[in-house]
Write an enzyme that holds these catalytic residues in place. Structure first.
Site, PDB file in Angstrom:
ATOM      1  N   HIS A   1       0.729  -1.109  -0.218  1.00 24.26           N
ATOM      2  CA  HIS A   1      -0.065   0.107   0.030  1.00 24.26           C
ATOM      3  C   HIS A   1       0.830   1.153  -0.143  1.00 24.26           C
ATOM      4  CE1 HIS A   1       0.609  -0.688   4.473  1.00 24.26           C
ATOM      5  NE2 HIS A   1       0.684   0.824   4.346  1.00 24.26           N
TER       6      HIS A   1
ATOM      7  N   HIS B  19       4.818   8.647  13.155  1.00 22.17           N
ATOM      8  CA  HIS B  19       4.277   7.551  13.555  1.00 22.17           C
ATOM      9  C   HIS B  19       4.759   6.528  13.951  1.00 22.17           C
ATOM     10  CE1 HIS B  19       5.196   6.575   9.353  1.00 22.17           C
ATOM     11  NE2 HIS B  19       4.534   5.516   9.382  1.00 22.17           N
TER      12      HIS B  19
END
Length: 315
Positions: free
Chosen positions: A115, A179
């Site tokens: 992805h 993140h």
């Protein structure tokens, strides 16, 4: 040659763990602005820098970066599966140009991508086979990680080599910013997990579904404040964006992997794709940001940014 750049965060949780409607609307507006920018630029070639999440690259052989002459997407987290429309001739020319400039580069004639590569192509171009692309994997997960200056050198060499193609080239970064998602770590991993990280055994559909569900639940816990993952760091995210916007790319050479991880979390190293992208654009000419969007989005476990940049007038 004309060139431009887009930086776009990705998250496997988009569409699954979504933030409040006003945040979604702001993201949609920023993405639409980037999409319009790309449409107006009308690239003849996209050089796409993206990471992998142990779907294509494993510890059996883990290069710091790798350029593909062909690529196939696995279709994780609902993203498209199938072949990317890789411009093999351009990919080979860029590879030769990078090696001629003294930067060691791994080549893949059959790269597997996930992805991280697919989302920006779907978001900006509507699919993975609609625009000629050269995929470039930049490791942002597997340790040990090389010095950031080498990523900048890679981006510079690819930018210089792309200039020789005399085409409209869009440099596209996928990933970041701060993140800390639940990515498996080889050091101390149980034997079964370690074997998968080393050998890359393809998961069964059931195993992939269970793994994706764990990430989804982690995102829900993170947004609820019940997670031990490192918080999103807007100050660090904006330092990264300021450094790129002010074209102070040489400053990243002093960034250490320990500092980046401490400030931005275990997967903050995906900003290496942004560094490579803007080093490529800078190698073509002076540039300026034409748009800049940033929001910390806990639901997506991401400091989420969308940026566009073009060469200064006269280039």
């Amino acid at each position: 040659m004309n060139a431009a750049a887009v930086g776009l965060s990705h998250s496997p949780l988009i569409g699954t763990n979504d933030p409040a409607p006003d945040v979604l609307a702001a993201v949609a507006e920023a993405v639409e602005e980037a999409r319009s920018f790309v449409h107006d630029f009308d690239p003849e070639l996209v050089v796409l820098y993206a990471p992998d999440h142990y779907n294509g690259f494993f510890y059996k052989e883990m290069p710091p970066f790798c350029l593909a002459t062909e690529a196939h997407a696995v279709g994780d987290f609902g993203s498209a599966a199938g072949p990317l429309s890789v411009d093999t001739e351009a990919a080979r020319a860029l590879a030769r140009g990078v090696l001629d400039r003294g930067v060691d580069l791994t080549i893949s004639a059959r790269m597997t991508v996930d992805h991280g590569f697919v989302q920006p192509l779907e978001v900006l171009f509507g699919g993975i086979d609609t625009v000629p692309v050269v995929p470039v994997f930049v490791n942002g997960v597997a340790t040990p990680l090389g010095p950031v200056r080498r990523v900048r050198a890679l981006g510079t060499a690819i930018g210089e080599a792309a200039a020789d193609l005399d085409r409209r080239v869009l440099f596209l970064a996928s990933g970041g910013l701060s993140h800390d998602p639940p990515v498996p770590v080889l050091d101390g991993a149980p034997p079964r997990v370690a074997d998968a990280l080393i050998e890359g055994h393809p998961p069964t559909p059931e195993q992939r579904a269970r793994g994706e569900q764990r990430v989804i639940q982690a995102g829900r816990d993170y947004a609820a404040g019940t997670s031990s993952m490192i918080p999103i760091n807007p100050d660090w995210d904006n330092l990264v964006l300021d450094t790129l916007a002010d074209t102070k790319l040489a400053e990243v050479d002093a960034w250490t992997t320990d500092w980046m991880g401490a400030e931005g979390g275990g997967s903050a190293h995906e900003v290496r794709t942004w560094i490579a992208t803007f080093a490529s654009l800078a190698a073509v000419g002076d540039y300026r940001f034409t748009s800049r969007f940033y929001r910390p989005i806990p639901e997506w476990i991401a400091g989420f940014a969308v940026v566009t940049a073009q060469l200064e007038a006269g280039r």
